[in-house]
Design an enzyme around this catalytic site. Structure first.
Site, PDB file in Angstrom:
ATOM      1  NE  ARG A 293      -4.222  -0.476   1.789  1.00 28.73           N
ATOM      2  CZ  ARG A 293      -4.638  -1.409   2.618  1.00 28.73           C
ATOM      3  NH1 ARG A 293      -4.099  -1.508   3.811  1.00 28.73           N
ATOM      4  NH2 ARG A 293      -5.572  -2.250   2.272  1.00 28.73           N
ATOM      5  N   GLY A 294       1.972   1.238   0.721  1.00 27.86           N
ATOM      6  CA  GLY A 294       2.858   2.399   0.779  1.00 27.86           C
ATOM      7  C   GLY A 294       3.422   2.751  -0.592  1.00 27.86           C
TER       8      GLY A 294
END
Length: 355
Positions: A293-294
């Site tokens: 997600r980052g």
């Protein structure tokens, strides 16, 4: 369009909002909010800071700047007439029957989720008696229905009931809200930008919810005496004569709205060099960020920033500005440690990019 404008004008007359462009300082928070309006798929913003630092004021000031969308008329879910993923089952059925849909242009909605809200108020309710006696799925939409394709704002999100947190998590993850009562089940789209604010002194967020926010902005009390005086004077002027105060910022508000609209229009054309994407993922790996997600959020946010500045190419400076906002809340940390200020992320950036 004239009806929509009249409605907006009536709302403005009854509830004047502090102008976004009049807010002094807190650049990190303002940038995170603007980037999410440009690209809602960034995944929302969590704003943590001291009491009285303008968190709620800034979020609510965003209302003026929100662009318009096309939606099916008289539909409680703001269904997108051109996207089945953001369309209620009823509208999908009407399309399958080749019914002509009336389309209206309306502003993106911002919905406040109050702390004391019940599950029925958030998710909606099914009228069981009507369903049994008349044989129809009588559904009363809740706040999640109203927030579809809009912004859902939760003030003091760290004080929200755990059960409601789970409901928000499910909807944020799937983009749909499902209500089940006595064997009757109803689902509707619930794709929203989740914006939360809170005071870290009142407790940290559960890691599951924190990870759902695309960006994390930290704000503190302004220390500079001159800036503090300016902020106090502005607020005083607004409270005394809100409409006159707003008139002074009409031009700057319109310019910012145009800038956002233009950025949304060119976003698909913005290019993020493959080599930069490799370096972003290298930073995430070096920082032991769980999941991907980052990486995804940093890619999206840096492209949104380039679009905001009317550029088609992402620069390392764009990445440097957004990456602390995208990663600081995803770092593994000691349970007693507060969220990193972003120094670790910047240090990792400099190492990988050679700054």
């Amino acid at each position: 369009m004239s009806t929509t404008n009249n409605t907006v004008n009536l709302l403005e007359q009854s509830r004047p909002v502090f102008p976004f462009t009049a807010i002094v300082g807190q650049e990190e928070m303002k940038l995170a909010l603007l980037l999410n309006v440009i690209d809602p798929k960034i995944g929302g913003v969590m704003i943590m800071g001291d009491r009285g630092t303008g968190k709620s004021t800034t979020v609510r000031a965003l209302v003026d700047l929100l662009p318009t969308i096309q939606a099916v008329a008289n539909d409680p879910f703001n269904s997108d007439p051109f996207d089945p993923e953001s369309m209620s089952p009823e509208i999908q059925e009407r399309l399958e029957k080749n019914e002509k849909l009336e389309i209206v242009t309306k502003k993106i909605a911002m919905v406040d989720l109050p702390l004391g809200a019940t599950e029925d108020r958030v998710c909606g309710t099914i009228d069981i008696e009507k369903a049994l006696t008349e044989g129809v799925k009588a559904f009363e939409p809740g706040l999640l229905a109203k927030a579809n394709r809009g912004i859902l704002y939760v003030d003091e999100v760290n004080l929200l009931d755990d059960h409601l947190v789970d409901v928000l998590l499910d909807s944020a993850a799937s983009g749909w809200n499902t209500v089940e009562r006595e064997g009757i089940s109803i689902s509707h789209p619930a794709r929203f930008i989740l914006v939360g604010s809170g005071n870290p002194e009142e407790g940290e967020l559960r890691p599951q919810l924190l990870d759902r926010f695309g960006m994390h902005a930290q704000i503190g009390t302004v220390k500079d005496a001159n800036l503090r005086v300016q902020i106090v004077e502005q607020r005083s002027h607004f409270d005394q004569s809100p409409f006159e105060f707003r008139k002074n910022y009409t031009e700057s508000q319109e310019k910012l709205t145009e800038k956002i609209t233009q950025a949304r229009a060119i976003l698909k054309e913005v290019n993020l060099d493959y080599n930069y994407r490799i370096k972003i993922s290298q930073i995430c790996s070096d920082l032991d960020v769980d999941g991907l997600r980052g990486d995804i959020v940093t890619n999206r946010a840096s492209k949104a920033l380039a679009a905001f500045e009317n550029r088609r190419e992402v620069t390392p400076e764009d990445i440097y500005r957004v990456i602390p906002l995208c990663l600081r809340h995803r770092l593994r940390k000691d349970p007693l440690e507060t969220i990193d200020s972003g120094d670790k992320v910047k240090e990792a950036f400099r190492k990988v990019f050679g700054f």
